[in-house]
Design a protein around this motif. Structure first.
Motif, PDB file in Angstrom:
ATOM      1  N   ARG A 220      16.258  32.258   6.783  1.00 57.96           N
ATOM      2  CA  ARG A 220      14.815  31.756   7.260  1.00 57.96           C
ATOM      3  C   ARG A 220      14.074  31.471   6.034  1.00 57.96           C
ATOM      4  O   ARG A 220      13.456  30.270   6.039  1.00 57.96           O
ATOM      5  N   LEU A 221      13.973  32.314   5.375  1.00 61.03           N
ATOM      6  CA  LEU A 221      13.157  31.859   3.940  1.00 61.03           C
ATOM      7  C   LEU A 221      13.542  30.610   3.215  1.00 61.03           C
ATOM      8  O   LEU A 221      12.858  29.836   2.830  1.00 61.03           O
ATOM      9  N   ILE A 222      14.951  30.575   2.991  1.00 58.65           N
ATOM     10  CA  ILE A 222      15.588  29.534   2.456  1.00 58.65           C
ATOM     11  C   ILE A 222      15.394  28.246   3.048  1.00 58.65           C
ATOM     12  O   ILE A 222      14.870  27.046   2.777  1.00 58.65           O
ATOM     13  N   LEU A 223      15.267  28.254   4.543  1.00 58.23           N
ATOM     14  CA  LEU A 223      14.932  27.194   5.347  1.00 58.23           C
ATOM     15  C   LEU A 223      13.583  26.813   5.349  1.00 58.23           C
ATOM     16  O   LEU A 223      13.450  25.464   5.506  1.00 58.23           O
ATOM     17  N   SER A 224      12.897  27.418   5.231  1.00 62.18           N
ATOM     18  CA  SER A 224      11.180  27.153   5.199  1.00 62.18           C
ATOM     19  C   SER A 224      10.855  26.739   3.786  1.00 62.18           C
ATOM     20  O   SER A 224       9.780  25.967   3.993  1.00 62.18           O
ATOM     21  N   LEU A 225      11.694  26.646   2.822  1.00 61.24           N
ATOM     22  CA  LEU A 225      11.351  26.110   1.672  1.00 61.24           C
ATOM     23  C   LEU A 225      11.485  24.582   1.580  1.00 61.24           C
ATOM     24  O   LEU A 225      10.652  23.966   0.888  1.00 61.24           O
ATOM     25  N   ASP A 226      12.516  23.959   2.531  1.00 57.30           N
ATOM     26  CA  ASP A 226      12.649  22.631   2.509  1.00 57.30           C
ATOM     27  C   ASP A 226      13.269  22.424   3.912  1.00 57.30           C
ATOM     28  O   ASP A 226      14.608  21.974   3.990  1.00 57.30           O
ATOM     29  N   PRO A 227      12.650  22.340   4.983  1.00 58.87           N
ATOM     30  CA  PRO A 227      13.283  22.430   6.298  1.00 58.87           C
ATOM     31  C   PRO A 227      13.461  21.077   6.621  1.00 58.87           C
ATOM     32  O   PRO A 227      14.439  20.885   7.345  1.00 58.87           O
ATOM     33  N   GLU A 228      13.327  20.003   6.014  1.00 55.07           N
ATOM     34  CA  GLU A 228      13.496  18.705   6.593  1.00 55.07           C
ATOM     35  C   GLU A 228      14.827  18.170   6.017  1.00 55.07           C
ATOM     36  O   GLU A 228      15.602  17.872   6.543  1.00 55.07           O
ATOM     37  N   SER A 229      15.262  18.483   4.638  1.00 55.51           N
ATOM     38  CA  SER A 229      16.357  17.710   4.117  1.00 55.51           C
ATOM     39  C   SER A 229      17.178  19.091   3.970  1.00 55.51           C
ATOM     40  O   SER A 229      18.510  18.713   3.990  1.00 55.51           O
ATOM     41  N   ASP A 230      16.670  20.471   3.964  1.00 57.46           N
ATOM     42  CA  ASP A 230      17.788  21.627   3.962  1.00 57.46           C
ATOM     43  C   ASP A 230      18.749  21.343   3.210  1.00 57.46           C
ATOM     44  O   ASP A 230      19.961  21.041   3.387  1.00 57.46           O
ATOM     45  N   PRO A 231      18.627  21.484   1.749  1.00 59.05           N
ATOM     46  CA  PRO A 231      19.592  21.242   0.690  1.00 59.05           C
ATOM     47  C   PRO A 231      20.938  22.141   0.841  1.00 59.05           C
ATOM     48  O   PRO A 231      21.971  21.712   0.400  1.00 59.05           O
ATOM     49  N   LEU A 232      20.869  23.316   1.170  1.00 58.46           N
ATOM     50  CA  LEU A 232      21.951  24.160   1.448  1.00 58.46           C
ATOM     51  C   LEU A 232      22.347  24.315   2.834  1.00 58.46           C
ATOM     52  O   LEU A 232      23.267  25.099   3.195  1.00 58.46           O
ATOM     53  N   CYS A 233      21.975  23.207   3.733  1.00 59.04           N
ATOM     54  CA  CYS A 233      22.189  23.292   5.024  1.00 59.04           C
ATOM     55  C   CYS A 233      22.289  24.626   5.709  1.00 59.04           C
ATOM     56  O   CYS A 233      23.439  25.012   6.194  1.00 59.04           O
ATOM     57  N   MET A 234      21.362  25.552   5.821  1.00 54.90           N
ATOM     58  CA  MET A 234      21.221  26.603   6.362  1.00 54.90           C
ATOM     59  C   MET A 234      21.412  26.646   7.858  1.00 54.90           C
ATOM     60  O   MET A 234      21.664  27.644   8.392  1.00 54.90           O
ATOM     61  N   LEU A 235      21.275  25.729   8.512  1.00 54.25           N
ATOM     62  CA  LEU A 235      21.176  25.458   9.917  1.00 54.25           C
ATOM     63  C   LEU A 235      22.935  25.786  10.508  1.00 54.25           C
ATOM     64  O   LEU A 235      22.927  26.192  11.520  1.00 54.25           O
ATOM     65  N   LEU A 236      23.846  25.510   9.503  1.00 52.31           N
ATOM     66  CA  LEU A 236      25.022  25.977   9.782  1.00 52.31           C
ATOM     67  C   LEU A 236      25.419  27.400   9.777  1.00 52.31           C
ATOM     68  O   LEU A 236      26.485  27.911  10.088  1.00 52.31           O
ATOM     69  N   LEU A 237      24.341  28.242   9.356  1.00 50.38           N
ATOM     70  CA  LEU A 237      24.733  29.692   9.150  1.00 50.38           C
ATOM     71  C   LEU A 237      23.587  30.623   9.805  1.00 50.38           C
ATOM     72  O   LEU A 237      23.996  31.692  10.171  1.00 50.38           O
TER      73      LEU A 237
END
Length: 678
Positions: free
Chosen positions: A366-383
């Protein structure tokens, strides 16, 4: 003996002298009092070591008892005097002398009682203060309880209900809410094993621990090198629409170390990185790259320790306004200085998940996703769905799905389509829920899983294969779930399906889940045979969408290292070099400083004599002998060789996949010679 004990003993002796002043008592009474006094004096000497701790309390209580006894004896003496005066018995001189003695004893007793009363007042004041403090705390607790009760009644009257079960908080919180206490893996380990088992070995070491800056993400270790600022700082770029945009910056000294690190990477020798870390123990990219080397060599402890050291260096460089839990702080992945922080968080999260702390890993996700939720550079929505299911935060996953489905279309991702259905199924299995609500969750789970199988039919067979389940002949031979469904899907969809199956197949191995999956598969086959309009609609969606995967999905697949997904990566990704400290950098990177060009001084292939004669020429230049065209030709040749190797690997993979073994001849074969085995 201490001065305090001496003062108490003196006060005790004074109290005893005041009791010994009466001359009107009989000889037997005096002897009894003397015996009692001797026993009172000798009694502390006969106590054990355990009673020495409560010695102060016993002495104080004995003094008060003696004072009370003295007052009672004084009252008895005055009553006896009055009786003797009324009867007229006794000598006048004796009475006068007795009265003087009584007056003296009364004066002494008054002085002692006054002192004791003053001491009692002080102690009573202290006790009253303590009682006031405790009373104040209890009143505050009562007030808080009253406020909570009022809020609950107001919400119930308005028709609102608090849904705190499973979410760990109220629904007013955002879907990617981060808490500081959940960033510490000890919080989760204490919940599993208890505080004594987790902190048992650390408590005696804390006294000898050196002073370190308090941090949230990692705890500094005594085995680490002494921390000195490596030259990283964080600045606030702008504040816009309630969001704060930060970035890390490298100092001049750190830039020089970064150039040396790039040289060490190009040398392909890990010893050069180790030598660089010995001189600069908190260089971020060196820690990340060496951590990958240790992980490949199966030194998991050292790999995790290096990542924690990198996170500690980052956290010491935070801006005062930067917050991990506010959800309003942003870091742009296009800047190379910020990418290392993303990668350090991701690698630390994966170590926590393998360590058995999925709840802590979910918090870092959640922390990684909150740093850039729009572009999601590491695609944390898949995890995030996998970690949420592992930590059994089913309501949290549904909350995220409901909030983000409208603007992110999460249902079009295979992982969310199947995981949301699985979370509804697990909620329907909870025994502390109402039967009607359980039935509602189960009906919703059946519908969602059927729609997911219709939308992504290529997920079923690989999932059953990894679960070591032999599918039914009616399922494997059906055209909808057969080999055609896997061959017909696009490479981007195959990449997403392989990533989900390879990561979450362990969640589908449970007996109840497999039975539920079997029921839904049969219902899907019935809907396909009856030509449900949803089947044709999903088929058209698969053709129009999933044409090509974006770069952040490829980056996520490379970081995940799941072989079911990495085998589906396109050639333009596999043919380019991938560095562990910066995998697949963005094509539109924002660079703040560039690496200077290196001057290559190569050895000449000419003989010494020819080189001597050429040096006599006026236009001779040894530095210009190394031409740039040679470097370009070498680079081009290496790139072509890499492409040829990848093409060969793809051809070998296709050839192995199409190999078919001929079955041995059966016993009922009429063409077989009977004397063949004779």
């Amino acid at each position: 003996m201490s001065s305090r004990a001496l003062r108490r003993l003196r006060g005790k002796q004074r109290g005893q002298e005041a009791l010994d002043g009466g001359d009107l008592t009989s000889a037997d009474g005096q002897e009894e009092q003397e015996e009692q006094e001797e026993e009172a004096i000798l009694q502390p000497n006969t106590t054990t070591r355990k009673t020495k701790k409560n010695k102060n309390q016993k002495n104080l209580s004995n003094i008060f008892e003696l004072i009370c006894d003295a007052e009672n004896e004084a009252e008895n003496l005055s009553a006896n005097e009055d009786a003797e005066k009324q009867d007229g018995n006794g000598d006048v001189g004796i009475v006068k002398s007795d009265n003087k003695d009584v007056d003296k004893t009364e004066e002494k007793q008054e002085d002692i009682s006054a002192k004791s009363l003053s001491g009692d007042k002080v102690k009573k004041k202290k006790k009253k203060k303590k009682k006031k403090v405790t009373a104040g705390d209890s009143q505050e607790d009562i007030a808080d309880d009253d406020i909570d009760a009022l809020l609950e009644t107001i919400e119930q009257s308005n028709g609102l209900t608090l849904q705190n079960e499973g979410c760990g908080g109220s629904d007013s919180r955002p879907a990617i809410y981060v808490e500081h206490r959940n960033l510490n893996p000890e919080t989760e380990l204490k919940r599993y094993f208890g505080a004594r088992a987790v902190l048992g070995d650390q408590r005696p070491r804390q006294r000898q621990r050196q002073f370190h800056r308090s941090t949230w993400m990692t705890i500094p270790k005594d085995t680490w090198p002494r921390f000195s600022r490596p030259g990283i700082s964080m600045t606030l770029l702008q504040s816009k629409d309630g969001l704060q945009y930060f970035t890390f910056e490298h100092g001049r000294d750190y830039q020089q170390v970064q150039f040396k690190f790039l040289d060490a990477v190009e040398s392909m020798d890990p010893n050069n990185i180790v030598a660089l870390l010995q001189m600069n123990p908190y260089h971020i990219d060196s820690l990340l790259q060496l951590s990958d080397v240790c992980r490949i060599q199966e030194d998991q402890e050292m790999a995790r320790d290096l990542i924690e050291r990198a996170l500690y260096s980052f956290e010491c460089a935070f801006h005062p306004l930067f917050s991990l839990t506010s959800g309003t702080c942003r870091l742009d992945y296009l800047r190379p200085e910020n990418r290392a922080f993303y990668l350090a968080l991701y690698k630390h999260m994966m170590f926590l998940e393998k360590r058995g702390c999925p709840r802590t890993a979910l918090e870092y996700c959640r922390l990684i996703l909150s740093l850039d939720p729009e572009s999601d550079p590491l695609c944390m929505l898949l995890l995030v769905d996998f970690l949420t299911l592992r930590s059994r935060e089913y309501h949290s996953l549904l909350h995220l799905y409901q909030d983000w489905e409208e603007h992110r279309n999460l249902s079009q991702l295979p992982n969310f389509a199947f995981s949301v259905a699985l979370s509804h199924f697990h909620l329907s299995q909870q025994e502390d829920m109402d039967p009607e609500e359980r039935h509602r969750y189960r009906h919703k789970a059946d519908l969602l899983l059927q729609n997911a199988l219709i939308m992504f039919p290529g997920v079923l067979m690989p999932l059953l294969d990894l679960c070591t389940v032999q599918p039914d002949a009616a399922v494997s031979s059906h055209a909808f779930f057969g080999p055609k469904s896997q061959m017909g899907q696009s490479p981007a969809l195959a990449e997403l399906a392989g990533l989900y199956v390879g990561r979450t197949h362990t969640l589908w191995r449970e007996g109840g889940v497999l039975l539920w999956l079997e029921e839904c598969v049969k219902e899907v086959l019935r809907r396909v045979d009856t030509k449900d309009p949803l089947v044709e609609e999903c088929h058209n969606k698969r053709k129009q969408r999933y044409q090509s995967a974006p770069r952040n999905i490829h980056r996520h697949v490379l970081l995940s290292e799941i072989k079911e997904a990495t085998s589906t990566l396109p050639l333009e990704v596999t043919t380019q070099p991938v560095m562990g400290f910066d995998p697949l950098p963005p094509l539109d990177s924002v660079t703040s400083y560039t690496r200077p060009e290196r001057q290559h001084v190569g050895a000449s292939s000419e003989s010494t004599l020819s080189l001597f004669f050429r040096s006599l020429l006026p236009n001779f230049n040894l530095q210009a002998e190394q031409r740039q065209e040679d470097d370009m030709e070498v680079a081009r040749a290496g790139r072509e060789l890499n492409q040829e190797v990848n093409r060969l690997m793809v051809a070998m993979r296709d050839m192995l996949a199409n190999i078919q073994f001929q079955e041995p001849p059966r016993e009922d074969n009429p063409d077989r010679d009977e004397d063949e085995w004779d």
